[in-house]
Design a protein around this motif. Structure first.
Motif, PDB file in Angstrom:
ATOM      1  N   CYS A  59       0.862  -1.187   0.000  1.00 12.69           N
ATOM      2  CA  CYS A  59       0.000   0.000   0.000  1.00 12.69           C
ATOM      3  C   CYS A  59       0.898   1.237   0.000  1.00 12.69           C
ATOM      4  O   CYS A  59       1.794   1.361   0.831  1.00 12.69           O
ATOM      5  CB  CYS A  59      -0.909  -0.007   1.227  1.00 12.69           C
ATOM      6  SG  CYS A  59      -1.971   1.458   1.315  1.00 12.69           S
ATOM      7  N   LEU A  61      -0.402   4.418   0.075  1.00  9.20           N
ATOM      8  CA  LEU A  61      -1.228   5.568   0.449  1.00  9.20           C
ATOM      9  C   LEU A  61      -0.593   6.380   1.581  1.00  9.20           C
ATOM     10  O   LEU A  61      -0.584   7.607   1.534  1.00  9.20           O
ATOM     11  CB  LEU A  61      -2.629   5.084   0.847  1.00  9.20           C
ATOM     12  CG  LEU A  61      -3.624   6.123   1.333  1.00  9.20           C
ATOM     13  CD1 LEU A  61      -3.795   7.265   0.325  1.00  9.20           C
ATOM     14  CD2 LEU A  61      -4.975   5.460   1.614  1.00  9.20           C
ATOM     15  N   CYS A  62      -0.082   5.697   2.590  1.00  5.93           N
ATOM     16  CA  CYS A  62       0.476   6.451   3.717  1.00  5.93           C
ATOM     17  C   CYS A  62       1.873   5.945   4.035  1.00  5.93           C
ATOM     18  O   CYS A  62       2.297   4.901   3.535  1.00  5.93           O
ATOM     19  CB  CYS A  62      -0.477   6.408   4.917  1.00  5.93           C
ATOM     20  SG  CYS A  62      -0.158   5.162   6.158  1.00  5.93           S
ATOM     21  N   ARG A  64       3.265   4.320   6.214  1.00  8.85           N
ATOM     22  CA  ARG A  64       3.504   2.971   6.728  1.00  8.85           C
ATOM     23  C   ARG A  64       3.899   2.005   5.619  1.00  8.85           C
ATOM     24  O   ARG A  64       4.613   1.038   5.853  1.00  8.85           O
ATOM     25  CB  ARG A  64       2.247   2.434   7.417  1.00  8.85           C
ATOM     26  CG  ARG A  64       1.954   3.098   8.706  1.00  8.85           C
ATOM     27  CD  ARG A  64       0.919   2.350   9.526  1.00  8.85           C
ATOM     28  NE  ARG A  64       0.713   3.064  10.750  1.00  8.85           N
ATOM     29  CZ  ARG A  64       1.498   2.997  11.814  1.00  8.85           C
ATOM     30  NH1 ARG A  64       2.525   2.169  11.827  1.00  8.85           N
ATOM     31  NH2 ARG A  64       1.262   3.722  12.882  1.00  8.85           N
ATOM     32  N   GLU A  65       3.341   2.220   4.425  1.00  8.31           N
ATOM     33  CA  GLU A  65       3.617   1.372   3.262  1.00  8.31           C
ATOM     34  C   GLU A  65       3.517  -0.106   3.627  1.00  8.31           C
ATOM     35  O   GLU A  65       4.446  -0.896   3.399  1.00  8.31           O
ATOM     36  CB  GLU A  65       4.984   1.729   2.660  1.00  8.31           C
ATOM     37  CG  GLU A  65       5.067   3.202   2.279  1.00  8.31           C
ATOM     38  CD  GLU A  65       5.742   3.482   0.961  1.00  8.31           C
ATOM     39  OE1 GLU A  65       6.493   2.616   0.486  1.00  8.31           O
ATOM     40  OE2 GLU A  65       5.495   4.579   0.398  1.00  8.31           O
ATOM     41  N   CYS A  66       2.403  -0.498   4.172  1.00 14.86           N
ATOM     42  CA  CYS A  66       2.188  -1.881   4.603  1.00 14.86           C
ATOM     43  C   CYS A  66       2.361  -2.844   3.430  1.00 14.86           C
ATOM     44  O   CYS A  66       1.829  -2.598   2.339  1.00 14.86           O
ATOM     45  CB  CYS A  66       0.774  -2.049   5.144  1.00 14.86           C
ATOM     46  SG  CYS A  66       0.361  -0.990   6.535  1.00 14.86           S
ATOM     47  N   GLY A  74      -4.170  -4.128   5.950  1.00 19.47           N
ATOM     48  CA  GLY A  74      -3.124  -3.229   6.414  1.00 19.47           C
ATOM     49  C   GLY A  74      -3.368  -2.796   7.849  1.00 19.47           C
ATOM     50  O   GLY A  74      -4.383  -3.134   8.461  1.00 19.47           O
ATOM     51  N   TYR A  75      -2.432  -2.014   8.360  1.00 22.20           N
ATOM     52  CA  TYR A  75      -2.477  -1.564   9.761  1.00 22.20           C
ATOM     53  C   TYR A  75      -3.794  -0.866  10.090  1.00 22.20           C
ATOM     54  O   TYR A  75      -4.349  -1.047  11.176  1.00 22.20           O
ATOM     55  CB  TYR A  75      -1.298  -0.614  10.007  1.00 22.20           C
ATOM     56  CG  TYR A  75      -1.296   0.045  11.357  1.00 22.20           C
ATOM     57  CD1 TYR A  75      -0.646  -0.533  12.441  1.00 22.20           C
ATOM     58  CD2 TYR A  75      -1.963   1.259  11.563  1.00 22.20           C
ATOM     59  CE1 TYR A  75      -0.655   0.065  13.685  1.00 22.20           C
ATOM     60  CE2 TYR A  75      -1.981   1.865  12.805  1.00 22.20           C
ATOM     61  CZ  TYR A  75      -1.325   1.268  13.866  1.00 22.20           C
ATOM     62  OH  TYR A  75      -1.347   1.872  15.090  1.00 22.20           O
ATOM     63  N   CYS A  76      -4.304  -0.060   9.154  1.00 26.19           N
ATOM     64  CA  CYS A  76      -5.506   0.724   9.430  1.00 26.19           C
ATOM     65  C   CYS A  76      -6.762  -0.130   9.524  1.00 26.19           C
ATOM     66  O   CYS A  76      -7.798   0.337  10.005  1.00 26.19           O
ATOM     67  CB  CYS A  76      -5.685   1.803   8.369  1.00 26.19           C
ATOM     68  SG  CYS A  76      -5.704   1.177   6.687  1.00 26.19           S
ATOM     69  N   TYR A  86      -6.094  -4.981  -4.153  1.00 25.17           N
ATOM     70  CA  TYR A  86      -6.282  -4.306  -2.871  1.00 25.17           C
ATOM     71  C   TYR A  86      -7.576  -3.491  -2.900  1.00 25.17           C
ATOM     72  O   TYR A  86      -7.840  -2.765  -3.858  1.00 25.17           O
ATOM     73  CB  TYR A  86      -5.092  -3.392  -2.602  1.00 25.17           C
ATOM     74  CG  TYR A  86      -4.871  -3.105  -1.139  1.00 25.17           C
ATOM     75  CD1 TYR A  86      -5.048  -4.096  -0.184  1.00 25.17           C
ATOM     76  CD2 TYR A  86      -4.466  -1.852  -0.702  1.00 25.17           C
ATOM     77  CE1 TYR A  86      -4.834  -3.853   1.158  1.00 25.17           C
ATOM     78  CE2 TYR A  86      -4.246  -1.594   0.643  1.00 25.17           C
ATOM     79  CZ  TYR A  86      -4.439  -2.604   1.568  1.00 25.17           C
ATOM     80  OH  TYR A  86      -4.225  -2.360   2.897  1.00 25.17           O
TER      81      TYR A  86
HETATM   82  S1  SF4 Z   1      -1.910   1.933   7.355  1.00 31.08           S
HETATM   83 FE1  SF4 Z   1      -3.541   1.619   5.820  1.00 31.08          FE
HETATM   84  S2  SF4 Z   1      -3.329   3.393   4.440  1.00 31.08           S
HETATM   85 FE2  SF4 Z   1      -1.400   3.229   5.589  1.00 31.08          FE
HETATM   86  S3  SF4 Z   1      -0.040   1.989   4.304  1.00 31.08           S
HETATM   87 FE3  SF4 Z   1      -1.060   0.592   5.764  1.00 31.08          FE
HETATM   88  S4  SF4 Z   1      -2.870  -0.149   4.625  1.00 31.08           S
HETATM   89 FE4  SF4 Z   1      -2.147   1.693   3.564  1.00 31.08          FE
END
Ligand code: SF4
Length: 377
Positions: A59, A61-62, A64-66, A74-76, A86
């Motif tokens: 990912c 988007l943020c 963290r780049e999970c 992902g973490y969120c 995804y």
């Molecule tokens: S926390 Fe969510 S938005 Fe951020 S990188 Fe992980 S999956 Fe993506």
């Protein structure tokens, strides 16, 4: 019909979550809101990710780049890998909405006295131990009673309630990025603006794209130390600084809030260093709100911020040369109002959410004519 694990969890957990964050009943429509059907598995593919070997994804988007295996999240907790594709699980599924004064966000230099149609889904990409909205930011979609509202319906509801803007707020809008973006596009068709109330924990390219459809951003700047971000928020400082610089480069209107947490981010030296960074990188005109902390979530051991601590922070910021410094969560304080940096006359009088624009004419001080930065009617 056999239930999936998600359907089961949603049904079991929804009753307890329902009372945690009550929604405003809107009297004007039989179509909106309506609860989502637990059997509804319609998903929208995420916009920012990379495919990796073995059906993994990254990912983007943020920060963290999970990196996420097939069938994992992902973490969120609101984005899921299904067979190497995804998906966002919260597109079109707000868990709450309210009609709020724009001052509640707070945005003080953005069409003051107007209303913002405020929405959120569940989830967040960091975990602040003092989160005010932890009941929705720290849960997963199965634990919430969500509703179904397309971007067009959100824009329509904002318009119908006389709101000048849609605010993406309460939890963290970065994690419902695609929904926020499409709501903003629909809002523009109705002349309803969009504001993002965010932690600023987002990668550069997604933020750059988002700026094209937003009208203002408020960044909750947690602290000016990596320690605070790491230990109290499970995040990092540098990406947020980068976002602030990007917002400045993009020319979008933005304001900053600094929640002053006793003993954690209230040292005069830290506040002075932050103000110097703001002055150097963002300039003197970005509004800075020092707001009062109240014990919340996992930080109930600390007292509310003394007003004197907020006033000391305010003095440091003004002393360093910032033009628009505010004190928040102290209704009736003189520093809630906006003053002209040149002649010091009061321009916008505020007591709590009561607002009177008394000294502003066409974006200028009515007394000395100085231009006042912001987005005005
Ligand atoms: S926390 Fe969510 S938005 Fe951020 S990188 Fe992980 S999956 Fe993506």
């Amino acid at each position: 019909m056999a239930w999936t694990r998600r359907q089961f969890l949603r049904t079991v957990l929804s009753a307890s979550a329902a009372s945690a964050f009550p929604t405003l009943a809107l009297p004007y429509s039989h179509r909106f809101p309506r609860e989502s059907d637990p059997a509804d598995e319609s998903l929208v593919e995420a916009w920012h990710y990379e495919k990796l070997p073995h059906k993994k994804i990254r990912c983007t988007l943020c920060p963290r780049e999970c990196v996420i295996d097939d069938q994992e999240r992902g973490y969120c907790g609101v984005r899921e890998n299904r067979g190497g594709v995804y998906y966002t699980l919260v597109y079109g599924k707000p868990c709450t909405w309210h009609v709020d004064p724009i001052e509640k966000k707070p945005l003080f230099h953005f069409i003051p006295g107007t209303k913002a149609f405020s929405i959120s889904t569940v989830g967040c990409n960091i975990e602040c131990k003092f989160c005010q909205n932890w009941q929705i930011s720290q849960i997963r979609p199965e634990q919430s009673v969500d509703y179904v509202a397309s971007p067009g319906e959100i824009a329509w509801a904002a318009d119908a309630t006389g709101c000048a803007s849609i605010a993406y707020t309460y939890a963290e809008p970065v994690i419902f990025y695609e929904y926020m973006y499409d709501c903003a596009v629909e809002g523009r068709k109705r002349d309803v603006r969009s504001v993002m109330i965010s932690n600023g924990y987002i990668n550069r390219e997604p933020m750059r794209q988002l700026c094209k459809v937003l009208d203002a951003v408020k960044i909750d700047f947690k602290a000016y130390t990596e320690r605070f971000y790491r230990e109290l928020c499970r995040g990092h400082l540098k990406p947020v600084l980068d976002t602030l610089v990007l917002l400045k480069q993009m020319g979008i209107w933005f304001e900053m809030v600094y929640l002053v947490v006793p003993t954690q981010n209230d040292s005069p030296d830290e506040i002075r260093q932050m103000c110097r960074w703001i002055l150097q990188e963002l300039g003197p005109d970005v509004p800075l709100h020092f707001t009062r902390f109240y014990p919340q979530y996992k930080m109930r051991n600390l007292p509310p911020t003394p007003v004197k601590t907020l006033e000391r922070a305010w003095e440091i910021a003004r002393d360093e040369g910032l033009h628009f410094v505010y004190i928040g969560n102290v209704p009736g304080h003189r520093a809630e109002s906006t003053y002209c940096p040149s002649c010091d006359r009061r321009l916008i009088y505020r007591i709590g959410y009561a607002v009177e624009v008394e000294g502003l004419r066409n974006g200028r001080c009515a007394h000395c004519g100085r231009e006042i930065p912001g987005v005005w009617l």
